[in-house]
Scaffold this motif. Structure first.
Motif, PDB file in Angstrom:
ATOM      1  N   ASN A  29       0.814  -1.209   0.000  1.00  0.00           N
ATOM      2  CA  ASN A  29       0.000   0.000   0.000  1.00  0.00           C
ATOM      3  C   ASN A  29       0.852   1.265   0.000  1.00  0.00           C
ATOM      4  N   ASN A  30       2.081   1.167   0.463  1.00  0.00           N
ATOM      5  CA  ASN A  30       2.933   2.355   0.572  1.00  0.00           C
ATOM      6  C   ASN A  30       3.861   2.537  -0.619  1.00  0.00           C
ATOM      7  N   ASP A  31       4.005   1.517  -1.436  1.00  0.00           N
ATOM      8  CA  ASP A  31       4.923   1.597  -2.553  1.00  0.00           C
ATOM      9  C   ASP A  31       4.308   2.340  -3.729  1.00  0.00           C
ATOM     10  N   VAL A  32       5.178   2.818  -4.603  1.00  0.00           N
ATOM     11  CA  VAL A  32       4.767   3.563  -5.788  1.00  0.00           C
ATOM     12  C   VAL A  32       5.041   2.716  -7.017  1.00  0.00           C
ATOM     13  N   SER A  33       4.092   2.637  -7.919  1.00  0.00           N
ATOM     14  CA  SER A  33       4.283   1.873  -9.145  1.00  0.00           C
ATOM     15  C   SER A  33       4.787   2.775 -10.258  1.00  0.00           C
ATOM     16  N   LYS A  34       5.447   2.178 -11.221  1.00  0.00           N
ATOM     17  CA  LYS A  34       5.900   2.931 -12.386  1.00  0.00           C
ATOM     18  C   LYS A  34       4.719   3.506 -13.158  1.00  0.00           C
ATOM     19  N   SER A  35       3.650   2.754 -13.243  1.00  0.00           N
ATOM     20  CA  SER A  35       2.485   3.246 -13.975  1.00  0.00           C
ATOM     21  C   SER A  35       1.891   4.484 -13.303  1.00  0.00           C
ATOM     22  N   ALA A  36       1.932   4.546 -11.971  1.00  0.00           N
ATOM     23  CA  ALA A  36       1.439   5.733 -11.259  1.00  0.00           C
ATOM     24  C   ALA A  36       2.313   6.943 -11.559  1.00  0.00           C
ATOM     25  N   VAL A  37       3.615   6.717 -11.664  1.00  0.00           N
ATOM     26  CA  VAL A  37       4.536   7.811 -11.999  1.00  0.00           C
ATOM     27  C   VAL A  37       4.267   8.309 -13.410  1.00  0.00           C
ATOM     28  N   VAL A  38       4.058   7.401 -14.335  1.00  0.00           N
ATOM     29  CA  VAL A  38       3.763   7.775 -15.715  1.00  0.00           C
ATOM     30  C   VAL A  38       2.483   8.597 -15.785  1.00  0.00           C
ATOM     31  N   SER A  39       1.447   8.169 -15.073  1.00  0.00           N
ATOM     32  CA  SER A  39       0.170   8.880 -15.078  1.00  0.00           C
ATOM     33  C   SER A  39       0.305  10.278 -14.490  1.00  0.00           C
ATOM     34  N   ASN A  40       1.042  10.390 -13.376  1.00  0.00           N
ATOM     35  CA  ASN A  40       1.239  11.700 -12.748  1.00  0.00           C
ATOM     36  C   ASN A  40       2.047  12.625 -13.656  1.00  0.00           C
ATOM     37  N   TYR A  41       3.041  12.069 -14.333  1.00  0.00           N
ATOM     38  CA  TYR A  41       3.839  12.853 -15.277  1.00  0.00           C
ATOM     39  C   TYR A  41       2.941  13.424 -16.375  1.00  0.00           C
ATOM     40  N   ALA A  42       2.056  12.604 -16.923  1.00  0.00           N
ATOM     41  CA  ALA A  42       1.165  13.077 -17.986  1.00  0.00           C
ATOM     42  C   ALA A  42       0.258  14.199 -17.480  1.00  0.00           C
ATOM     43  N   ASP A  43      -0.242  14.075 -16.269  1.00  0.00           N
ATOM     44  CA  ASP A  43      -1.054  15.145 -15.682  1.00  0.00           C
ATOM     45  C   ASP A  43      -0.258  16.432 -15.561  1.00  0.00           C
ATOM     46  N   MET A  44       0.991  16.293 -15.144  1.00  0.00           N
ATOM     47  CA  MET A  44       1.865  17.439 -14.955  1.00  0.00           C
ATOM     48  C   MET A  44       2.173  18.130 -16.284  1.00  0.00           C
ATOM     49  N   VAL A  45       2.446  17.351 -17.314  1.00  0.00           N
ATOM     50  CA  VAL A  45       2.723  17.915 -18.628  1.00  0.00           C
ATOM     51  C   VAL A  45       1.514  18.708 -19.122  1.00  0.00           C
ATOM     52  N   TYR A  46       0.354  18.103 -19.022  1.00  0.00           N
ATOM     53  CA  TYR A  46      -0.869  18.782 -19.474  1.00  0.00           C
ATOM     54  C   TYR A  46      -1.067  20.107 -18.739  1.00  0.00           C
ATOM     55  N   GLN A  47      -0.955  20.082 -17.413  1.00  0.00           N
ATOM     56  CA  GLN A  47      -1.217  21.289 -16.632  1.00  0.00           C
ATOM     57  C   GLN A  47      -0.202  22.384 -16.935  1.00  0.00           C
ATOM     58  N   SER A  48       1.049  22.024 -17.098  1.00  0.00           N
ATOM     59  CA  SER A  48       2.061  23.051 -17.349  1.00  0.00           C
ATOM     60  C   SER A  48       1.905  23.657 -18.746  1.00  0.00           C
ATOM     61  N   TYR A  49       1.527  22.841 -19.735  1.00  0.00           N
ATOM     62  CA  TYR A  49       1.244  23.417 -21.052  1.00  0.00           C
ATOM     63  C   TYR A  49      -0.006  24.293 -21.007  1.00  0.00           C
ATOM     64  N   LEU A  50      -0.996  23.887 -20.225  1.00  0.00           N
ATOM     65  CA  LEU A  50      -2.199  24.706 -20.087  1.00  0.00           C
ATOM     66  C   LEU A  50      -1.863  26.058 -19.451  1.00  0.00           C
ATOM     67  N   ASP A  51      -1.039  26.041 -18.414  1.00  0.00           N
ATOM     68  CA  ASP A  51      -0.626  27.293 -17.777  1.00  0.00           C
ATOM     69  C   ASP A  51       0.146  28.166 -18.757  1.00  0.00           C
ATOM     70  N   SER A  52       1.012  27.552 -19.539  1.00  0.00           N
ATOM     71  CA  SER A  52       1.786  28.313 -20.522  1.00  0.00           C
ATOM     72  C   SER A  52       0.865  28.917 -21.576  1.00  0.00           C
ATOM     73  N   TYR A  53      -0.088  28.130 -22.045  1.00  0.00           N
ATOM     74  CA  TYR A  53      -1.050  28.633 -23.033  1.00  0.00           C
ATOM     75  C   TYR A  53      -1.848  29.811 -22.467  1.00  0.00           C
ATOM     76  N   ASN A  54      -2.357  29.673 -21.253  1.00  0.00           N
ATOM     77  CA  ASN A  54      -3.156  30.747 -20.660  1.00  0.00           C
ATOM     78  C   ASN A  54      -2.343  32.027 -20.494  1.00  0.00           C
ATOM     79  N   ALA A  55      -1.083  31.882 -20.096  1.00  0.00           N
ATOM     80  CA  ALA A  55      -0.218  33.062 -19.962  1.00  0.00           C
ATOM     81  C   ALA A  55       0.055  33.691 -21.323  1.00  0.00           C
TER      82      ALA A  55
END
Length: 402
Positions: A29-55
Motif C-alpha cells: 500500500n505504501n509503494d509507488v508503481s511505475k504506472s502511477a509515476v507515468v500517469s502523474n507525469y502526464a497530468d503534470m505535462v498537461y497542466q504546465s502546457y495549459l498554464d503556458s497557453y493561458n499566460a
C-alpha cells in the motif's frame, strides 16, 4: 492485481514482495508503481502546457491592446506580459528530447513545433531592421518586414522559419521578444535590455507591417501551445499514445527530458556557450544568450532548472503525485539521497542566477568556462552533477538513458 499478490496482502499488509518487471502493480500500500509515476507525469505535462497557453493568451491580449493603441504604457504592458508568460513556458522545456510531440513530428500526432516556438539564437536582421554602426536604420535590409513583397501571415512566416540557416528564425518567443525590445546593443555593465521605442509602431518606416508581424507571430505561438494542450489532454492524441507505452519506455522518455536539460541544453548550450562567446569585456556573449533582447535569461535559466526538479519530484503547481524520486527511493535509498542532494545543490546555485539583480549578460562578462568561481559556472557544474545522478538513479529502477 495478480492473484498471489492478493493472497499475500491478506496474510500481512506489511509483507513486501518483488514487483513484476514492468511494475504495473504496487508491491504494498505504501509503494509507488511505475504506472502511477507515468500517469502523474502526464497530468503534470498537461497542466504546465495549459498554464503556458493561458499566460500566452494574456500576452496576446496585451499585444493586441498595444497594436490598437500604441503608447509607452501599452508597450510596457505588452513586454511585461511576455516576461510573465516565459515563466510557465520555461518549465515545459523539460518535456523535450522525450520522443514527444513538442519536438518529434509523427503521423500519429503531427506536431514537432519546438523549433517554431523557441528556436534561438536568431539573426534578427532576418525579421526587421538592425543597427548599422552607431545609428539605427529602418530601411530595407532584406528583412521580412522590410520586403513589402512578402505577405505577413501565419503560413508565410512559419514557412520562412530557418529559411536560410538555423539562425534565420522568423517565429516564436524570441521573434516576438525582438519585436518588443529590439536589439540589445547596450554595454552589459549598464544593466539595460533592448531599447526599441514604441514609435517603431507609429511613425517609423514599415510601422504597420511591424505591428502585423507582431500580432501574427503571437497568434502562431498561441496556436502552437494550444495544440500541445489538446494533444496532452485526457483522451488527446499524444496522451493516448503515451499512456499505451510500456511503462519502462514511458519512464525512459520522461526521465531523458530531465537528463537532457540538466546535462546538455541548459548547462552547455544556454550557459557555457554564452560564457565562452564573451571576452569578459564587451557584449559579444549577448548573441548566445537565450533571451538576449529582454535580458530575461536569468529567469529562463531558473525556469528550465525548475522543470527538471518538477519531473524528479512529480510536482508542479497543484499537481503532486508518484514520482521518479519515489521509485528510486524504494529501490535504493542511498542513491535517492544522492539524487536529492544533487537536486538541492543545483537549485541553490541556480537561484543565485535566477534571483540575481545583475542580468545574465553582465554575469558572463565576469567569468570564463575554465574558472568555477563564478555563479554561472558553479551552477553549470551542479547541473552536470545532477544529470549524472539522474542517470545513475534511472539505472537502479531498470531504466537506461542514452
Amino acid at each position: 492485481m495478480k492473484r498471489n499478490s492478493i493472497l499475500l496482502l491478506a496474510l500481512s499488509l506489511s509483507l513486501v514482495f518483488a514487483c513484476s518487471s514492468d511494475d504495473d502493480n504496487n508491491s504494498s500500500n505504501n509503494d509507488v508503481s511505475k504506472s502511477a509515476v507515468v500517469s502523474n507525469y502526464a497530468d503534470m505535462v498537461y497542466q504546465s502546457y495549459l498554464d503556458s497557453y493561458n499566460a500566452a493568451v494574456t500576452m496576446q491580449t496585451a499585444i493586441e491592446a498595444f497594436v490598437a493603441n500604441p503608447s509607452e504604457a501599452t508597450f510596457t504592458a505588452a513586454k511585461d506580459a511576455w516576461l510573465d508568460a516565459r515563466e510557465p513556458y520555461g518549465q515545459t522545456e523539460v518535456y523535450r528530447e522525450a520522443n514527444g510531440p513538442v519536438d518529434t513530428e509523427s503521423d500519429a500526432w503531427s506536431l514537432g513545433t519546438e523549433g517554431q516556438m523557441n528556436a534561438w539564437p536568431i539573426d534578427e536582421s532576418y525579421i526587421d531592421y538592425v543597427a548599422t554602426g552607431t545609428e539605427d536604420y529602418a530601411g530595407d535590409y532584406g528583412s521580412i518586414i522590410g520586403d513589402t513583397s512578402i505577405t505577413i501571415d501565419e503560413a508565410t512566416i512559419a514557412g520562412l522559419n530557418e529559411g536560410v540557416d538555423d539562425k534565420s528564425i522568423s517565429t516564436g518567443w524570441h521573434a516576438i521578444e525582438f519585436l518588443l525590445w529590439g536589439q540589445d546593443n547596450t554595454v552589459p555593465a549598464d544593466y539595460l535590455a533592448g531599447q526599441r521605442s514604441y514609435t517603431d509602431y507609429t511613425t517609423a518606416d514599415n510601422a504597420d507591417r511591424r505591428a502585423l508581424y507582431l500580432t501574427v507571430s503571437t497568434d502562431l505561438l498561441v496556436g502552437d501551445l494550444l495544440d500541445l494542450v489538446n494533444t496532452w489532454a485526457e483522451g488527446g492524441t499524444y496522451r493516448t499514445v503515451f499512456e499505451s507505452l510500456d511503462t519502462d519506455t514511458a519512464l525512459q522518455q520522461a526521465i531523458n527530458g530531465a537528463f537532457f536539460i540538466a546535462g546538455d541544453e541548459l548547462s552547455s548550450e544556454r550557459m557555457i556557450a554564452p560564457v565562452d562567446s564573451t571576452d569578459g569585456i564587451d557584449a559579444s556573449g549577448q548573441e548566445d544568450e537565450h533571451s538576449c533582447f529582454s535580458d530575461n535569461t536569468n529567469r529562463d535559466v531558473y525556469a528550465n532548472a525548475q522543470g527538471v526538479i518538477n519531473v524528479i519530484y512529480g510536482s508542479y503547481g497543484s499537481i503532486e503525485g508518484a514520482s521518479f524520486y519515489d521509485l528510486v527511493n524504494q529501490a535504493d535509498a542511498a542513491q535517492a539521497l544522492a539524487l536529492q542532494t544533487a537536486a538541492t545543490d543545483a537549485m541553490t546555485k541556480i537561484n543565485i542566477i535566477g534571483d540575481n539583480a545583475l542580468p545574465f549578460d553582465y554575469l558572463i562578462t565576469q567569468e570564463t568556462s575554465d574558472d568555477l568561481s563564478g555563479p554561472v559556472m558553479q551552477a553549470v557544474e551542479a547541473l552536470f552533477t545532477l544529470a549524472d545522478e539522474i542517470s545513475a538513479s534511472a539505472s537502479v529502477i531498470g531504466i537506461n538513458l542514452n
